[in-house]
Design an enzyme around this catalytic site. Structure first.
Site, PDB file in Angstrom:
ATOM      1  N   ASN A  84      -9.898  -1.105  -2.329  1.00  0.00           N
ATOM      2  CA  ASN A  84      -8.470  -0.907  -2.030  1.00  0.00           C
ATOM      3  C   ASN A  84      -7.637  -1.456  -3.186  1.00  0.00           C
ATOM      4  OD1 ASN A  84      -5.855  -1.099  -1.069  1.00  0.00           O
ATOM      5  ND2 ASN A  84      -6.409  -1.972   0.908  1.00  0.00           N
ATOM      6  N   CYS A  92       0.819  -1.232   0.000  1.00  0.00           N
ATOM      7  CA  CYS A  92       0.000   0.000   0.000  1.00  0.00           C
ATOM      8  C   CYS A  92       0.840   1.264   0.000  1.00  0.00           C
ATOM      9  CB  CYS A  92      -0.922   0.005   1.205  1.00  0.00           C
ATOM     10  SG  CYS A  92      -1.897  -1.478   1.296  1.00  0.00           S
ATOM     11  N   HIS A 109      -3.949   6.756   1.179  1.00  0.00           N
ATOM     12  CA  HIS A 109      -4.209   5.404   0.698  1.00  0.00           C
ATOM     13  C   HIS A 109      -5.663   5.065   1.015  1.00  0.00           C
ATOM     14  CE1 HIS A 109      -4.185   1.211   0.025  1.00  0.00           C
ATOM     15  NE2 HIS A 109      -4.110   0.860   1.290  1.00  0.00           N
TER      16      HIS A 109
END
Ligand code: UT7
Length: 337
Positions: free
Chosen positions: A292, A115, A262
């Site tokens: 995500n 990430c 993020h």
């Protein structure tokens, strides 16, 4: 000292949309649970009819970024490719992406920072630029998660949050004396939490990295996550690393025009905003559309925030921040020239 300036951005997501209701047909979950706990309404996944790898999605995003920058592939003198879902075990997706762009000798570096791939990638690009090793860097974050997810109820906590997608930025060295470009970054990693979010197989630490006696249903083939642990870490470390990078940049939180975090969980980013007393419109969210997308998440959000005119005018300051598997976490501050 040279400054690292973003000249163009691009994105690409596979066209197939999977809604929360679509997921209820394959596992015990609900639209209400997913929306309330994560803010996600849909994600894009590749299809069985049109399988492709992270480098393929990344190539499409890169082409858009190149066009926006007015570059041709031959202008690129360094490629950084961030993914946790490489097309194949090796070689790395950066080489495959370079091949897709028709390049035959441009250096390509793969990074595995999940990430925070964009944060590590931008800091790396900046270091290459400042060292005089590169002038025009293509940084790509891309993921195909869907082909590796546990589609049974056992994997629901992870599967409902991950989406496929890619985004790219063209970063160029500039001799300006102004304090613009990548102003500061702060990066961290703590492998003690490696087990909190991981996919174990194939594993070179086993005598046979793809053991013959293991069923394909083995949970080690799929990503597993201790969601509450990661959640608690994120709400603590993201504000902390934000203060760290602000200090490095000699800025205050009020100097930031937009936080592009993020996109792991909308609740995490809302808690972050409350902790830092940020007005709601200072934090960008697009998790509702994409879920995500890991290494693609921050540049995808940046691309859309710029497209919507939320940030990008000369003098605008954006703060990127994220935490994910590793654990890795970090933040950076970018000022538009
Ligand atoms: O980008 C990488 C970094 N990752 C993150 O930042 C993710 C951080 N973690 C999270 O976002 C959250 O922990 C999750 C969204 C993954 C999970 O939300 P949570 O509020 O922490 O739920 P939980 O794991 O504590 O589970 C609560 C309940 C459990 O049921 P019981 O034991 O209370 O009966 C789970 O089995 O929710 C259940 N559950 C689900 N129910 C319906 C877990 N996943 C699902 C699901 N649908 N998809």
């Amino acid at each position: 000292m040279k400054k690292s300036i973003i000249r163009g951005t691009g994105k690409f997501v596979p066209p197939h949309v999977v809604t929360n209701d679509d997921l209820t047909a394959i596992m015990d979950t609900s639209d209400e649970w997913i929306r309330q706990r994560t803010g996600i309404q849909q994600r894009h996944w590749i299809t069985e009819e049109e399988p492709c790898g992270a480098s393929d999605l990344g190539t499409n995003a890169a082409k858009m970024a190149l066009e926006a920058a007015g570059w041709t592939p031959d202008d690129i003198d360094f490629i950084i490719f961030a993914t946790l879902s490489p097309d194949i075990m090796f070689p790395g997706g950066g080489c495959l992406l370079a091949r897709n762009l028709g390049l035959k000798s441009t250096p390509a570096l793969d990074i595995r920072q999940q990430c925070t791939g964009f944060l590590y990638g931008f800091a790396t690009a900046d270091a290459y630029i400042k060292a005089g090793l590169a002038e025009k860097v293509l940084l790509v974050g891309a993921e195909v998660h869907s082909s590796g997810l546990d589609m049974s109820t056992r994997g629901r906590d992870v599967t409902v949050i991950f989406g496929d997608g890619a985004a790219a930025v063209c970063i160029e060295a500039d001799d300006t004396e102004d304090n613009v470009g990548l102003v500061a970054s702060a990066l961290h990693a703590d492998g003690h939490y490696a087990d909190s979010l991981k996919t174990e197989l194939p594993a070179s630490n086993l005598f046979r990295r793809m053991p013959e006696d293991i069923s394909l249903d083995d949970p080690r083939y799929f990503p597993v996550m201790d969601g509450p642990t990661i959640f608690k870490k994120a709400v603590r470390m993201l504000p902390q690393v934000t203060m760290e990078v602000l200090k490095k940049a000699e800025m205050e939180i009020t100097d930031i025009d937009l936080v592009v975090p993020h996109q792991a969980n909308k609740r995490i980013n809302q808690a972050y905003g409350q902790f830092l007393k940020l007005p709601e419109d200072k934090i960008y969210h697009n998790i509702q559309k994409y879920g995500n997308t890991t290494a693609a998440s921050i540049p995808l959000a940046l691309h859309e925030a710029m497209e919507e005119g939320r940030v990008g005018k000369p003098g605008d300051v954006v703060l990127f921040v994220g935490l994910g598997a590793g654990l890795t976490w970090g933040a950076s501050i970018y000022k538009f020239p």
